[in-house]
Design a protein around this motif. Structure first.
Motif, mmCIF file in Angstrom:
data_model
loop_
_atom_site.group_PDB
_atom_site.id
_atom_site.type_symbol
_atom_site.label_atom_id
_atom_site.label_comp_id
_atom_site.label_asym_id
_atom_site.label_seq_id
_atom_site.Cartn_x
_atom_site.Cartn_y
_atom_site.Cartn_z
ATOM 1 N N SER A 288 0.829 -1.208 0.000
ATOM 2 C CA SER A 288 0.000 0.000 0.000
ATOM 3 C C SER A 288 0.859 1.252 0.000
ATOM 4 O O SER A 288 0.583 2.200 -0.738
ATOM 5 N N ILE A 291 2.375 1.825 -3.503
ATOM 6 C CA ILE A 291 1.405 2.317 -4.486
ATOM 7 C C ILE A 291 1.036 3.769 -4.173
ATOM 8 O O ILE A 291 0.978 4.620 -5.075
ATOM 9 N N VAL B 157 -7.702 8.332 -2.416
ATOM 10 C CA VAL B 157 -6.308 7.908 -2.559
ATOM 11 C C VAL B 157 -6.103 6.539 -1.910
ATOM 12 O O VAL B 157 -5.502 5.635 -2.499
ATOM 13 N N TYR B 160 -7.683 3.657 -4.072
ATOM 14 C CA TYR B 160 -6.959 2.995 -5.146
ATOM 15 C C TYR B 160 -5.495 2.693 -4.871
ATOM 16 O O TYR B 160 -4.803 2.201 -5.731
ATOM 17 N N SER B 161 -5.050 2.956 -3.646
ATOM 18 C CA SER B 161 -3.688 2.537 -3.307
ATOM 19 C C SER B 161 -3.651 1.254 -2.493
ATOM 20 O O SER B 161 -2.710 0.482 -2.610
ATOM 21 N N VAL B 162 -4.657 1.052 -1.656
ATOM 22 C CA VAL B 162 -4.647 -0.154 -0.833
ATOM 23 C C VAL B 162 -5.350 -1.255 -1.620
ATOM 24 O O VAL B 162 -6.517 -1.122 -1.947
ATOM 25 N N PRO B 163 -4.624 -2.330 -1.966
ATOM 26 C CA PRO B 163 -5.238 -3.357 -2.798
ATOM 27 C C PRO B 163 -6.368 -4.077 -2.073
ATOM 28 O O PRO B 163 -6.336 -4.204 -0.840
ATOM 29 N N PHE B 165 -7.034 -7.111 -1.856
ATOM 30 C CA PHE B 165 -6.681 -8.319 -1.117
ATOM 31 C C PHE B 165 -6.096 -7.997 0.254
ATOM 32 O O PHE B 165 -6.081 -8.853 1.121
ATOM 33 N N PHE B 166 -5.655 -6.766 0.446
ATOM 34 C CA PHE B 166 -5.207 -6.375 1.781
ATOM 35 C C PHE B 166 -6.391 -5.889 2.623
ATOM 36 O O PHE B 166 -6.570 -6.322 3.753
ATOM 37 N N LEU B 169 -8.450 -8.878 3.769
ATOM 38 C CA LEU B 169 -7.889 -9.625 4.892
ATOM 39 C C LEU B 169 -8.016 -8.848 6.195
ATOM 40 O O LEU B 169 -8.340 -9.405 7.241
ATOM 41 N N LEU B 170 -7.786 -7.532 6.115
ATOM 42 C CA LEU B 170 -7.924 -6.708 7.323
ATOM 43 C C LEU B 170 -9.360 -6.745 7.845
ATOM 44 O O LEU B 170 -9.589 -6.867 9.049
ATOM 45 N N ILE B 172 -11.494 -9.144 7.460
ATOM 46 C CA ILE B 172 -11.753 -10.441 8.077
ATOM 47 C C ILE B 172 -11.206 -10.438 9.500
ATOM 48 O O ILE B 172 -11.886 -10.864 10.441
ATOM 49 N N ILE B 173 -9.974 -9.937 9.656
ATOM 50 C CA ILE B 173 -9.386 -9.942 10.996
ATOM 51 C C ILE B 173 -10.188 -9.070 11.949
ATOM 52 O O ILE B 173 -10.526 -9.484 13.050
ATOM 53 N N GLY B 276 -13.883 -8.419 -13.101
ATOM 54 C CA GLY B 276 -12.499 -8.869 -12.988
ATOM 55 C C GLY B 276 -12.002 -8.751 -11.556
ATOM 56 O O GLY B 276 -11.366 -9.656 -11.025
ATOM 57 N N ILE B 279 -12.788 -11.473 -9.057
ATOM 58 C CA ILE B 279 -11.986 -12.698 -9.008
ATOM 59 C C ILE B 279 -11.199 -12.733 -7.706
ATOM 60 O O ILE B 279 -11.164 -13.737 -7.008
ATOM 61 N N ILE B 280 -10.587 -11.594 -7.363
ATOM 62 C CA ILE B 280 -9.777 -11.533 -6.145
ATOM 63 C C ILE B 280 -10.660 -11.569 -4.912
ATOM 64 O O ILE B 280 -10.420 -12.333 -3.980
ATOM 65 N N ILE B 284 -10.769 -14.141 -1.575
ATOM 66 C CA ILE B 284 -10.573 -13.749 -0.178
ATOM 67 C C ILE B 284 -11.690 -14.298 0.690
ATOM 68 O O ILE B 284 -11.456 -14.864 1.744
#
Lengths: 311, 338
Positions: A288, A291, B157, B160-163, B165-166, B169-170, B172-173, B276, B279-280, B284
């Protein structure tokens, strides 16, 4: 009297002009880039990350592969600054080597995309006969579903390339080539647009009149002038490539398990995240941050290279 | 307009054929062999017979035409058949597009099982993204550089910077493991027939929808903002203001309506990309949608299934490009097609 007053008024201006330091185009860009706070912040963060991943493993010499079951799933502490994973491998070492690969993939894939995009963009912008076919080709490529196709191509050709080039290099070349070759289209469009408007400018006409060869015009006159849109889209291209690589690795279809990229680290640690949240926190944070920094830099560069902002 | 529409549709069809050729070609080049997964004890001649029965020894163009026929003729007709309950094709002679895995189940049956989950998640995520992004974009533009605008910028910001898939997961936690609010795994077998099951369904869908929607909302909010900023200094806005209308009315009835033209186009263009992105997200949250089907097909080298799913994604892109173009033409009378 009148003559005197004009000379008095002009002297400081003349002095100012003669004493003003000579400014170059890139010096100017840098001056304006420096004023963009977020871009500067992004540059510093990215430099730290790059330095850390490229030089870090030389300083921090703990092996990323060393398995120490007795010390598994440790939180950050004195012996292991970022903790250890389920096999007791050092998280910091793994993130450093992982970042090296992630950043390298981003940069090389961007270079592939830029070379291809610039080439297609200049050709279709400059040569009218090539414009239509090349732009239709670009449209076709844009209509391809990126992520599914990437997954398919990597899965299908992974073993072949691995046999040719070795385990690590094979997959690196494949990932970089596929991301690059599926990511050049926006650059090509931007470059084409710029070339189309440049082509009608007087200095190109002048160059044609003096009898400059076409290759000379393209190389000496067109290319330097399309450099700023290329640089901006290159910056954003690095971010896109890193994201794509992480996504591929996260789906388990990128690099193999012995090559820890950031995305791969997320993928292999997500099953242990309830026991040790740090394991997914670090690679996620690094992706992150990278990016984010690159996006800020892209914004800063776009503003700095906009000729309308020159003083 | 109709002339343009026809021309545009023809281009779209040509593009689609070119893409189908690329997709089919890439997979034909692939070194995989469908009989390699069969037991070693099968004799080579039997193996050869299996390959022949699958039509693998035929030349490329024959296979390609066959696939096109199956995709564009047999499968749509089968769909009509199932919908109307009539018999059009002879079941003994028609060969449906079959998967190599899953004991040769027709590809479209497998896809039909997966589409509802994907549409449900993707659709809700997109609706959520639009509901967040447009008001946020409008407020950010009207009150430029205000507190809301700053928050909106940070939000975009980060978006579109934090993917995904991260963030996934966060989430979920935080929400499943620590707070235990929502389940982390999507249950497809859940039947919604009363209030309690509906609540359960909303609970399991809320995290994937938020993750996917957040990502889409980020770009959309920025775009709405800049589109609004383009329109605010226009002459027509000054005219409306000079007539003495209320500011709210000016913003909603005049500025927003004009600003939404490119935004709507972007929304149409974004629909295939969100598929698309799903898919990710599906990986997750373990949703067994279309994306999960593609991943599992890739893992077992099920070429017909991969070809079809990838082509469906491509089909969506081409379709929504066309839709976006047409919508733009209808909404903006300044655009003339000639």
């Amino acid at each position: 009297m009148a003559v005197q007053s004009t000379t008095v008024a002009e002297t400081p201006l003349v002095q100012a002009i003669s004493t003003r330091k000579h400014r170059t185009l890139w010096g100017d860009v840098w001056l304006r880039y420096r004023r963009h706070k977020l871009a500067l912040f992004g540059t510093i963060v990215l430099l730290i990350l790059m330095l850390g991943t490229f030089v870090g493993p030389l300083v921090y010499t703990v092996s990323p592969e060393y398995i120490d079951i007795m010390n598994s799933s440790l939180p950050p502490g004195a012996d292991h600054p970022l903790g250890t994973d389920d096999l007791g491998r050092d998280t910091l070492a793994r993130n450093l080597t992982g970042g090296r690969i992630s950043l390298a993939v981003g940069i090389v894939a961007m270079l592939v995309a830029m070379v291809f995009g610039t080439f297609i963009g200049i050709l279709s912008g400059y040569f009218e006969a090539l414009d239509n076919p090349l732009m239709r080709f670009t449209d076709l490529m844009l209509a391809l579903p990126q992520l599914p196709l990437l997954l398919v191509i990597i899965m299908l050709f992974r073993d072949t390339l691995r046999a040719w080039l070795g385990l690590e290099l094979g997959i690196f070349v494949l990932v970089v080539a596929v991301i690059g070759l599926l990511g050049w289209m926006p650059t090509a469009r931007v470059v084409r647009g710029t070339v189309l408007s440049l082509k009608r400018k007087e200095f190109i006409e002048a160059a044609v009149c003096v009898g400059t060869k076409e290759s000379g015009i393209l190389w000496r006159h067109i290319l330097p002038n399309v450099l700023s849109p290329i640089i901006v889209s290159a910056t954003l291209g690095v971010a896109a490539a890193i994201l794509t690589e992480s996504a591929l690795s996260f789906l388990g279809l990128g690099f193999p398990s012995d090559v820890p990229t950031w995305g791969r680290l997320l993928f292999e640690n997500k099953d242990f995240m309830t026991q040790n949240t740090w394991l997914i926190f670090w690679p996620g944070l690094f992706i992150s941050l990278t990016i984010l920094s690159i996006n800020f830099m892209g914004d800063g560069l776009r503003d700095a290279m906009d000729p309308r902002g020159r003083q | 307009m109709s002339n343009y529409l026809i021309r545009r549709t023809i281009t779209a069809i040509i593009t689609l054929f070119a893409i189908s050729f690329v997709v089919f070609g890439v997979l034909e080049l692939a070194p995989g062999d469908p009989t390699s997964a069969l037991p070693e004890t099968i004799r080579p001649e039997v193996r050869q017979m299996i390959r022949e029965a699958m039509g693998l020894d035929k030349p490329f163009l024959v296979k390609y035409t066959l696939w096109l026929r199956q995709f564009f003729y047999i499968e749509p007709v089968m769909l009509v058949q199932n919908a109307l309950g009539t018999q059009i094709l002879d079941p003994d002679t028609t060969v449906r597009l079959s998967s190599w895995g899953s004991r040769g189940t027709p590809v479209f049956d497998l896809i039909a099982e997966r589409v509802p989950q994907t549409i449900w998640v993707v659709g809700l995520a997109y609706i959520m993204a639009i509901l967040i992004a447009i008001p946020l974009g409008v407020i950010s533009a009207v009150k430029q550089y205000s507190f809301v605008d700053q928050i909106g910028t940070v939000f975009s910001v980060l978006g579109y910077s934090v993917p995904t898939f991260f963030t996934g997961l966060l989430f979920i936690i935080i929400f499943s493991v620590k707070l235990k609010w929502f389940p982390s795994i999507y249950n497809t077998n859940l039947v919604v027939n009363d209030w309690a099951s509906f609540v359960l369904q909303m609970k399991q869908v809320i995290m994937p929808v938020t993750v996917l929607g957040f990502f889409q909302a980020a770009a959309l909010a920025r775009f709405t903002r800049s589109s609004m900023l383009d329109n605010i200094p226009m002459d027509y806005v000054r005219t409306v203001r000079a007539k003495g209308f209320r500011e709210r009315y000016i913003i909603i009835r005049h500025i927003l309506r004009n600003s939404l033209i490119p935004v709507i186009t972007l929304i149409a263009l974004g629909i295939p990309t969100i598929f698309g992105g799903a898919i990710i997200t599906e990986q997750i949250f373990r949703i067994n949608g279309l994306g999960a089907l593609l991943i599992s097909a890739i893992q077992v080298n099920d070429i017909p299934l991969i070809q079809t799913v990838v082509f469906i994604f491509a089909f969506l892109i081409v379709l929504f490009n066309l839709v976006a173009d047409v919508i733009y033409g209808i909404l903006d009378p300044r655009i003339s097609y000639s």
